[in-house]
Enzyme design. Structure first.
Site, PDB file in Angstrom:
ATOM      1  N   ASP A  49       0.814  -1.216   0.000  1.00 14.09           N
ATOM      2  CA  ASP A  49       0.000   0.000   0.000  1.00 14.09           C
ATOM      3  C   ASP A  49       0.848   1.268   0.000  1.00 14.09           C
ATOM      4  O   ASP A  49       0.469   2.276  -0.605  1.00 14.09           O
ATOM      5  CB  ASP A  49      -0.963  -0.001   1.200  1.00 14.09           C
ATOM      6  CG  ASP A  49      -2.121  -0.964   0.961  1.00 14.09           C
ATOM      7  OD1 ASP A  49      -2.010  -1.789   0.032  1.00 14.09           O
ATOM      8  OD2 ASP A  49      -3.117  -0.891   1.696  1.00 14.09           O
ATOM      9  N   ASN A  92      -5.116  -2.252  -3.931  1.00 20.36           N
ATOM     10  CA  ASN A  92      -6.268  -2.396  -3.024  1.00 20.36           C
ATOM     11  C   ASN A  92      -6.058  -1.479  -1.828  1.00 20.36           C
ATOM     12  O   ASN A  92      -6.430  -1.803  -0.710  1.00 20.36           O
ATOM     13  CB  ASN A  92      -6.397  -3.862  -2.584  1.00 20.36           C
ATOM     14  CG  ASN A  92      -7.758  -4.143  -1.958  1.00 20.36           C
ATOM     15  OD1 ASN A  92      -8.662  -3.298  -2.012  1.00 20.36           O
ATOM     16  ND2 ASN A  92      -7.909  -5.309  -1.356  1.00 20.36           N
ATOM     17  N   ASP A 115     -10.063  -2.754  13.224  1.00 19.79           N
ATOM     18  CA  ASP A 115      -9.096  -3.666  12.609  1.00 19.79           C
ATOM     19  C   ASP A 115      -8.543  -4.650  13.633  1.00 19.79           C
ATOM     20  O   ASP A 115      -8.493  -5.864  13.408  1.00 19.79           O
ATOM     21  CB  ASP A 115      -7.941  -2.884  11.971  1.00 19.79           C
ATOM     22  CG  ASP A 115      -8.410  -2.144  10.726  1.00 19.79           C
ATOM     23  OD1 ASP A 115      -9.529  -2.432  10.272  1.00 19.79           O
ATOM     24  OD2 ASP A 115      -7.664  -1.293  10.230  1.00 19.79           O
ATOM     25  N   GLU A 173     -11.201  -4.955   3.190  1.00 19.15           N
ATOM     26  CA  GLU A 173     -10.551  -5.714   2.118  1.00 19.15           C
ATOM     27  C   GLU A 173     -11.459  -6.824   1.598  1.00 19.15           C
ATOM     28  O   GLU A 173     -11.433  -7.201   0.441  1.00 19.15           O
ATOM     29  CB  GLU A 173      -9.231  -6.301   2.615  1.00 19.15           C
ATOM     30  CG  GLU A 173      -8.058  -5.335   2.594  1.00 19.15           C
ATOM     31  CD  GLU A 173      -8.048  -4.344   3.729  1.00 19.15           C
ATOM     32  OE1 GLU A 173      -9.080  -4.205   4.440  1.00 19.15           O
ATOM     33  OE2 GLU A 173      -7.012  -3.677   3.909  1.00 19.15           O
ATOM     34  N   HIS A 225      -4.857  -9.214   4.517  1.00 21.97           N
ATOM     35  CA  HIS A 225      -3.700  -9.417   5.402  1.00 21.97           C
ATOM     36  C   HIS A 225      -4.092  -9.735   6.841  1.00 21.97           C
ATOM     37  O   HIS A 225      -3.474 -10.563   7.498  1.00 21.97           O
ATOM     38  CB  HIS A 225      -2.821  -8.163   5.352  1.00 21.97           C
ATOM     39  CG  HIS A 225      -3.557  -6.888   5.633  1.00 21.97           C
ATOM     40  ND1 HIS A 225      -3.053  -5.874   6.385  1.00 21.97           N
ATOM     41  CD2 HIS A 225      -4.808  -6.469   5.285  1.00 21.97           C
ATOM     42  CE1 HIS A 225      -3.926  -4.887   6.466  1.00 21.97           C
ATOM     43  NE2 HIS A 225      -4.999  -5.229   5.803  1.00 21.97           N
ATOM     44  N   ARG A 226      -5.142  -9.059   7.330  1.00 24.05           N
ATOM     45  CA  ARG A 226      -5.470  -9.247   8.760  1.00 24.05           C
ATOM     46  C   ARG A 226      -6.040 -10.642   9.035  1.00 24.05           C
ATOM     47  O   ARG A 226      -5.853 -11.187  10.115  1.00 24.05           O
ATOM     48  CB  ARG A 226      -6.440  -8.171   9.243  1.00 24.05           C
ATOM     49  CG  ARG A 226      -5.876  -6.804   9.084  1.00 24.05           C
ATOM     50  CD  ARG A 226      -6.322  -5.815  10.122  1.00 24.05           C
ATOM     51  NE  ARG A 226      -5.706  -4.531   9.814  1.00 24.05           N
ATOM     52  CZ  ARG A 226      -4.468  -4.208  10.124  1.00 24.05           C
ATOM     53  NH1 ARG A 226      -3.711  -5.046  10.792  1.00 24.05           N
ATOM     54  NH2 ARG A 226      -3.958  -3.045   9.779  1.00 24.05           N
ATOM     55  N   LYS A 264       0.556  -6.492   2.417  1.00 19.56           N
ATOM     56  CA  LYS A 264      -0.150  -5.206   2.437  1.00 19.56           C
ATOM     57  C   LYS A 264       0.347  -4.301   3.555  1.00 19.56           C
ATOM     58  O   LYS A 264       0.469  -3.101   3.379  1.00 19.56           O
ATOM     59  CB  LYS A 264      -1.645  -5.478   2.580  1.00 19.56           C
ATOM     60  CG  LYS A 264      -2.525  -4.270   2.388  1.00 19.56           C
ATOM     61  CD  LYS A 264      -3.962  -4.738   2.303  1.00 19.56           C
ATOM     62  CE  LYS A 264      -4.953  -3.606   2.412  1.00 19.56           C
ATOM     63  NZ  LYS A 264      -4.963  -2.714   1.275  1.00 19.56           N
TER      64      LYS A 264
END
Ligand SMILES: Nc1ncnc2c1ncn2[C@@H]1O[C@H](COP(=O)(O)OP(=O)(O)O)[C@@H](O)[C@H]1O
Ligand SMILES: Nc1ccn([C@@H]2O[C@H](COP(=O)(O)OP(=O)(O)O)[C@@H](O)[C@H]2O)c(=O)n1
Length: 665
Positions: free
Chosen positions: A52, A94, A323, A351, A397-398, A425
């Site tokens: 990113d 993204n 998040d 995402e 990613h998370r 990311k």
């Protein structure tokens, strides 16, 4: 970074040590944009290097901003509010933190621009921001579905902008729209510019980060509650000179959770962010404490240890930590009752639809999960109900990072993370960092033994690559020992056994990107000749030499796993390995392969001499008294005389799959 299709995490039992976290994505991309818009040069320290931030940097460069990079430090020569390029097509990947503020900046600055991204980006709403900018007089078209990227931006003269009425923007879908306006409206603040938030503002802590960073760049926004924000007339971005990026507090959540789950000793030290961080997700600490974690903090560090065990169930309005709250959903598996995370509707437009995704993947592990438009409830998972799951990561990613915590499951099952590369990311080295601080119950090893030129090395390298595992070419250790023996002026025979063993013991050897480096010299080619192979075979028959190389070989067994090739990997070095392959091919085939291999390297030789050498080596390797070449009792035999390399790889990967518990999911 792992680019294998999946990464298997073996079961972990404890965590300890020190973690240094990468910079925050939210802070990195805000600082990059502000530095690019500001007057003067900004030196940015500890910038996150990730997909990113790369998207943002590429876009800024395309817009004419000069960026000089030295490691994690960047010097950005600001544009002082003036674009050098007025026409561009920009790829946003993204990266919401690039897409939203750049849309606002380019719409205000004037020019012809097209902004597009990966397919998921084209499903992430941007209509509320476009509506706000359109009210102002900006001209933006949707190139695909109304309300979503890709977008085309048309130029508008600054005096056509309606700055005298408050700009209204919705705050209840994503706070990034408000952030985008706050970051960019100073560009046109010839008079006081006011923003009014419509609906309840979510994710306020991210707005605090925005206001905090704007202040560092000379813009003091006036705030009335969380409803009205005014950018004073005459505001102008000024570079602060040097600025440091805090480590990412959301990334810290995985390690805070790790400490809570598994740091039973001294605790886990996390560096780069402390409890007084400007990032909202740092409040994850409160939730972790509520679940039982013991957390200490200093200005730029945290120390986390296990407190209550099992963890205590939690019922939390997680709107302030959207998040990091995903991490709580996985911690909930280890709690003493059902845990509920509420007010998390924003998960649905991230995402991926994170409520659906988390529920689906937690269920794959065996958990009972309830979910609704804006909540998720996760029930604890008793040992008997855990299943070995292949966790889908949805290019998110998370999800990949928080599901790694499932590897502490009491059933001691491995966890398969699909597409582990998605962590790039925000935290490209997440798994490497994790592996440094966890203690596994076991590290898987695949052994590939067999005679010379059967294709062991070729096969082992590819299998290791497909699984993201380390690779041990044990033959190279004997080859290097043979070379060192010759260089010491010794004959590689039993008369010199003690001295050769001492040489083997003291080898200063490194494996760097496929090269074998002895005492700083690249000896990769020198050890590949047939003469070197013969010397290797001779020193390898000496028991003291084998003993000297034992611990060196075992040290290659590191997370997430190892593929080892040689003669005695399965019989002596890793006898407990869950998969042992004994690879053979006819002597004629092997001689032919080696012949072609050597010729292609420019080493001249004849087929006949090769075949004779190879048979002599087979005979010595098979008949020596210590660790002779022979299949382990539980080895699977693979004669690849009639197989291509790709077929051999597929066969071994199939066998590996057979001994894994993942079939059901
Ligand atoms: N299944 C196979 N079919 C054909 N050639 C192969 C096969 N496996 C390996 N080779 C070739 O044989 C040569 C020797 O393989 P290598 O992996 O170096 O063997 P080893 O490590 O067992 O000595 C290489 O050039 C390789 O490309
Ligand atoms: N685990 C091992 C690996 C190699 N070796 C010895 O080291 C020599 C060179 O090994 P290698 O794997 O590089 O040889 P090739 O199979 O590539 O010809 C072999 O001939 C064996 O004698 C061993 O004894 N034990």
């Amino acid at each position: 970074m792992y680019s294998s299709p999946f990464l298997d995490l073996p079961p972990f039992r404890a965590a300890t040590g020190v973690v240094r976290l990468p910079g925050s994505k939210s802070i990195s991309n805000r600082i990059l944009l502000l530095a690019a818009l500001a007057a003067g040069t900004t030196t940015v320290h500890d910038l996150l290097d990730s997909d990113d931030t790369r998207v943002m940097l590429d876009a800024l460069r395309a817009l004419g901003c000069e960026v000089a990079q030295e490691g994690a430090t960047l010097r950005i020569h600001g544009l002082d509010g003036q674009l050098r390029t007025r026409q561009a097509s920009l790829f946003m990947g993204n990266a919401g933190t690039a897409m939203r503020p750049l849309t606002a900046a380019l719409a205000l600055l004037g020019g012809d621009f097209e902004l597009h991204g990966v397919p998921r980006m084209h499903e992430r709403p941007i209509g509320d921001l476009v509506d706000a900018l359109t009210q102002l007089g900006c001209r933006i078209d949707y190139l695909g579905n109304p309300g979503y990227p890709p977008l085309r931006i048309h130029p508008v003269p600054p005096d056509m902008l309606a700055l005298d009425v408050p700009i209204r923007v919705r705050g209840d879908v994503s706070s990034q729209f408000l952030t985008a306006l706050l970051l960019t409206l100073p560009l046109v603040a010839t008079r006081d510019v006011t923003i009014e938030v419509v609906g309840e503002l979510i994710s306020r802590p991210y707005i605090e980060i925005t206001l905090n960073l704007l202040a560092r760049f000379g813009i003091d926004v006036r705030r009335e509650d969380w409803q009205r924000f005014t950018i004073p007339a005459g505001s102008r971005y000024r570079s602060p000179g040097d600025i440091h990026v805090e480590a990412d507090a959301s990334s810290a959540s995985y390690f805070i959770a790790l400490g809570a789950l598994a740091a039973t000793g001294d605790g886990l030290r996390i560096e780069g962010v402390g409890a007084t961080s400007i990032q909202g997700d740092i409040r994850f600490i409160e939730a972790a404490r509520e679940m039982g974690a013991q957390v200490e903090s200093g200005p730029n560090w945290l120390r986390v240890a296990r407190g209550a065990w099992p963890l205590k169930a939690i019922d939390l309005d997680a709107n302030h930590i959207p998040d990091a709250a995903m991490t709580l959903a996985v911690m909930a598996l280890y709690a003493d009752g059902p845990s509920t995370l509420r007010n998390i509707a924003s998960w649905r437009v991230k995402e991926t639809d994170r409520i659906d995704a988390m529920a689906a993947e937690l269920r794959k592990l065996g958990a009972a999960v309830e979910d609704g438009p804006d909540f998720i409830r996760v029930h604890p998972l008793p040992a008997a109900n855990w299943r070995a799951a292949s966790v889908e990561t949805y290019d998110d990613h998370r999800i990949a990072m928080c599901f790694s915590l499932a590897a502490f499951n009491p059933a001691a099952l491995p966890v398969r993370i699909l597409d582990p590369h998605c962590v790039a990311k925000t935290f490209p080295d997440y798994f490497e960092t994790l592996f440094e601080v966890v203690e596994p119950l076991d590290i898987p090893v695949i052994c590939i033994d067999g005679p010379t030129a059967s294709g062991k090395g070729t096969l082992a390298v590819e299998v290791a690559h497909a699984l993201g595992y380390h690779y041990l070419d044990s033959g190279s250790l004997y080859r290097v020992t043979g070379l060192a023996t010759r260089r010491a002026g010794l004959e590689p025979d039993a008369a010199n056994e003690g001295r050769i063993a001492a040489l083997a013991h003291g080898l200063s050897l490194q494996f760097i990107k496929g090269q074998v480096v002895l005492d700083g010299e690249d000896v990769s080619d020198a050890i590949r000749t047939e003469a070197a192979g013969m010397d290797a075979s001779r020193v390898s028959a000496l028991p003291a030499v084998r003993e000297a190389l034992l611990s060196l070989q075992k040290r290659f067994r590191r997370l997430p796993g190892l593929v080892a090739d040689g003669r005695d990997m399965g019989t002596v070095i890793f006898p407990e390995a869950p998969l042992k392959v004994f690879l053979t091919a006819s002597a004629a085939q092997r001689a032919d392969r080696r012949h072609k291999q050597l010729i292609s390297k420019g080493i001249s030789t004849t087929l006949d001499s090769l075949r004779a050498d190879l048979e002599a080596r087979d005979a010595r390797d098979s008949s020596r008294s210590v660790a002779p070449l022979k299949p382990a009792r539980d080895a699977r035999r693979l004669d690849n005389s009639q197989l291509s390399i790709a077929q051999s790889i597929e066969q071994v990967l199939d066998w590996w799959q057979d001994v894994q518990p993942f079939k059901a999911s």
